[in-house]
Design an enzyme around this catalytic site. Structure first.
Site, short mmCIF file in Angstrom:
data_model
loop_
_atom_site.label_atom_id
_atom_site.label_comp_id
_atom_site.label_asym_id
_atom_site.label_seq_id
_atom_site.Cartn_x
_atom_site.Cartn_y
_atom_site.Cartn_z
N VAL A 50 9.41 4.07 6.32
CA VAL A 50 8.09 3.53 6.66
C VAL A 50 7.87 2.18 5.98
O VAL A 50 7.33 1.25 6.58
CB VAL A 50 6.96 4.52 6.27
CG1 VAL A 50 5.58 3.92 6.52
CG2 VAL A 50 7.12 5.84 7.02
N CYS A 51 8.29 2.07 4.74
CA CYS A 51 8.02 0.87 3.93
C CYS A 51 8.43 -0.45 4.58
O CYS A 51 7.63 -1.38 4.62
CB CYS A 51 8.68 1.01 2.55
SG CYS A 51 8.09 2.44 1.63
N PRO A 52 9.66 -0.57 5.12
CA PRO A 52 10.02 -1.87 5.68
C PRO A 52 9.19 -2.26 6.90
O PRO A 52 9.00 -3.44 7.17
CB PRO A 52 11.51 -1.74 6.02
CG PRO A 52 11.76 -0.28 6.12
CD PRO A 52 10.78 0.37 5.19
N ILE A 55 6.10 -3.85 5.25
CA ILE A 55 6.43 -5.08 4.54
C ILE A 55 6.71 -6.19 5.54
O ILE A 55 6.20 -7.32 5.39
CB ILE A 55 7.63 -4.85 3.60
CG1 ILE A 55 7.27 -3.83 2.52
CG2 ILE A 55 8.07 -6.17 2.97
CD1 ILE A 55 8.48 -3.28 1.76
#
Length: 179
Positions: A50-52, A55
């Site tokens: 999920v993070c990328p 970002i």
């Protein structure tokens, strides 16, 4: 958890500013972008799923934030070396226009009160801090649910009016008048 009206804690963190090992690292403090709005967003772990997506989306909107005199700062509890490796490996992160900060000692995450008790990493949180260092917006989501950077930008726009803004208000629309 620190919330709206609280002051951003002082911090000194290493950050990754490029994918080139020769120019990758820089030091950042709570005073680095003095007199600017700050948007600090935290993610749990590098090399996850999920993070990328978040970002990269913040990266796409970086100029929109900059146009509003706001500096984006991405933060996780991974080291600056892990950030660099991820930046080098993940195409959508390679040319990020904002620093990826390493809160390795978990000091900033701990002072903000956003450390996950089970995982020991920063929760998926976002803060908008005004030029005086006051937290004006704070949000934490479940570790599995990504944030909407466009909504963070909308909230920044609303905060910068210093007026009453109704639900779903957008920049350029009428604010509310007190009758």
């Amino acid at each position: 958890m620190l919330n709206t009206g609280d002051l951003l804690p002082s911090f000194t963190l290493k950050g990754v500013v490029s994918a080139d090992i020769q120019t990758a690292f820089a030091d950042f403090t709570d005073k680095t972008y003095k007199n600017k709005w700050l948007v600090l967003f935290f993610w749990p772990k590098d090399f996850t799923f999920v993070c990328p997506t978040e970002i990269a989306e913040f990266g796409k909107l970086n100029q929109e934030f900059a146009d509003r005199d706001a500096q984006l700062l991405g933060v996780s509890t991974d080291s600056e070396f892990v950030h660099l490796a991820w930046k080098q490996q993940k195409d959508e992160l390679r040319a990020l226009p904002f620093p990826m900060l390493a809160d390795l000692k978990r000091e900033l995450s701990g002072e903000l009160g956003i450390l996950d008790k089970q995982e020991g990493v920063a929760k998926r949180a976002v803060y908008i801090i005004d030029p005086q260092g006051v937290i004006r917006f704070a949000m934490v989501t479940d570790m599995k649910v990504g944030r909407n950077p466009g909504e963070v930008l909308r909230v920044l726009d609303a905060l910068q009016t210093d007026e009453l803004c109704p639900c779903n208000w957008r920049k350029g629309e009428e604010t509310l008048a007190v009758a």
